[in-house]
Design a protein around this motif. Structure first.
Motif, PDB file in Angstrom:
ATOM      1  N   UNK A   1       0.852  -1.188   0.000  1.00 42.72           N
ATOM      2  CA  UNK A   1       0.000   0.000   0.000  1.00 42.72           C
ATOM      3  C   UNK A   1       0.886   1.235   0.000  1.00 42.72           C
ATOM      4  N   UNK A   2       0.350   2.342  -0.459  1.00 47.85           N
ATOM      5  CA  UNK A   2       1.054   3.630  -0.448  1.00 47.85           C
ATOM      6  C   UNK A   2       0.163   4.659   0.245  1.00 47.85           C
ATOM      7  N   UNK A   3       0.726   5.788   0.672  1.00 47.50           N
ATOM      8  CA  UNK A   3      -0.116   6.852   1.237  1.00 47.50           C
ATOM      9  C   UNK A   3      -1.210   7.290   0.266  1.00 47.50           C
ATOM     10  N   UNK A   4      -0.908   7.317  -1.021  1.00 46.05           N
ATOM     11  CA  UNK A   4      -1.897   7.741  -2.017  1.00 46.05           C
ATOM     12  C   UNK A   4      -3.071   6.749  -2.077  1.00 46.05           C
ATOM     13  N   UNK A   5      -2.773   5.463  -1.980  1.00 47.44           N
ATOM     14  CA  UNK A   5      -3.846   4.460  -2.007  1.00 47.44           C
ATOM     15  C   UNK A   5      -4.714   4.540  -0.756  1.00 47.44           C
ATOM     16  N   UNK A   6      -4.096   4.797   0.384  1.00 42.89           N
ATOM     17  CA  UNK A   6      -4.880   4.984   1.599  1.00 42.89           C
ATOM     18  C   UNK A   6      -5.772   6.214   1.478  1.00 42.89           C
ATOM     19  N   UNK A   7      -5.239   7.263   0.914  1.00 41.13           N
ATOM     20  CA  UNK A   7      -5.996   8.507   0.713  1.00 41.13           C
ATOM     21  C   UNK A   7      -7.239   8.245  -0.135  1.00 41.13           C
ATOM     22  N   UNK A   8      -7.107   7.375  -1.111  1.00 43.44           N
ATOM     23  CA  UNK A   8      -8.207   7.099  -2.029  1.00 43.44           C
ATOM     24  C   UNK A   8      -9.179   6.035  -1.511  1.00 43.44           C
ATOM     25  N   UNK A   9      -8.822   5.353  -0.417  1.00 47.35           N
ATOM     26  CA  UNK A   9      -9.631   4.221   0.049  1.00 47.35           C
ATOM     27  C   UNK A   9     -10.993   4.644   0.578  1.00 47.35           C
ATOM     28  N   UNK A  10     -11.051   5.814   1.230  1.00 48.08           N
ATOM     29  CA  UNK A  10     -12.296   6.275   1.842  1.00 48.08           C
ATOM     30  C   UNK A  10     -12.112   7.745   2.229  1.00 48.08           C
TER      31      UNK A  10
END
Length: 307
Positions: A19-28
């Motif tokens: 996972x990346x910070x960007x993917x976490x940002x986009x998760x919810x």
């Protein structure tokens, strides 16, 4: 060793999810708010590690490992513990679980936005000589439930504990607790429905109360921000409980805070001799005391349901 708020991402062949910070940002949207609030995220890599890291530049001192979609946060915690990378009070917070589990390893639905965390619990007081399993260890699910309810009350959310390990709000389930032990190490898994809750048809018929979520139009709790508040509360209160009270006194304090205390309930999949009765207390080792026809029964298994 995880020493601060850290996003972890598994390298090649690592069981830790990528996972990346960007993917976490986009998760919810709630994760987007938390990722922004705790930014900047500074990449740090070490060849000897089986995972890459991004360290939060916002706060230090809280050993929290944030991971992507995983089987369950408790599995990632065991993996970090095997690598000697998770200290006491260190924790794992997963954005999503694809095979989350609850009591008796039942599947629990775990989409992004909710809290799926696991804490490496500190050592508990030792038992009396010859005691196979110390009483503090046996009643740990009740201690954690008590602490979760207290922490949520500090945030402004009134909840109750349903024996032995469910958290209810207005009679509906908002979370649960799962504890796993391996040797002397204890992992405490906590799930809370902050953003969403499973529909009734996804729950076990006649075994589970209706689920609901915590967040409202006026209150939007983010997973990471709330997880930090929970851990801070646990650390402040736990030592006081085990150092100033004996288990029996603690259980007396807890008993009348149980949901449906003093009321008649159904016991599903419990002992054959008692399927309906009144909750009237807790045993010295954490079992539930149910009174039926003037006789008190000790219950150690089953689901408590309202009549």
């Amino acid at each position: 060793m995880i020493k601060r708020i850290t996003i972890i991402s598994g390298k090649k062949d690592s069981p830790i999810p990528k996972v990346t910070p960007e993917q976490l940002f986009q998760a919810h949207p709630l994760w987007a708010r938390d990722i922004e609030h705790f930014s900047p995220w500074n990449s740090e890599d070490a060849e000897y590690r089986t995972y890459s890291t991004w360290l939060s530049g916002a706060r230090a001192g809280r050993p929290i490992a944030i991971c992507g979609s995983c089987i369950s946060s408790i599995d990632v915690a065991w993996r970090l513990n095997a690598l000697e990378d998770l200290p006491e009070w260190g924790s794992v917070l997963a954005v999503e679980q694809n095979t989350g589990r609850g009591q008796v390893r039942r599947e629990w639905i775990s989409p992004p936005g909710n809290i799926y965390g696991t804490i490496k619990w500190p050592s508990l007081p030792t038992g009396a000589p010859g005691e196979a399993r110390p009483v503090w260890t046996r009643i740990l699910p009740l201690i954690v439930g008590y602490l979760v309810c207290g922490a949520l009350k500090d945030i402004g959310i009134e909840t109750q504990l349903k024996w032995p390990n469910d958290i209810l709000k207005d009679g509906k389930k908002i979370g649960g607790i799962l504890i796993e032990e391996r040797g002397s190490v204890i992992m405490v898994g906590i799930g809370l429905n902050t953003a969403s809750a499973p529909q009734r048809d996804k729950l076990r018929p006649d075994h589970a109360v209706t689920a609901t979520k915590i967040n409202t139009d006026d209150m939007q709790l983010g997973p990471l921000e709330t997880w930090i508040q929970l851990i801070d509360y646990f650390k402040n209160q736990f030592d006081a409980i085990v150092s100033t009270q004996d288990p029996e006194d603690f259980l007396k304090t807890l008993a009348d805070q149980l949901v449906w205390f003093g009321e008649e309930v159904r016991i599903v999949d419990g002992p054959k001799e008692v399927s309906v009765g009144r909750i009237c207390g807790l045993c010295p080792d954490g079992g539930l005391i149910i009174e039926k026809d003037g006789v008190k029964h000790e219950v150690y298994s089953g689901s408590v349901m309202p009549i």
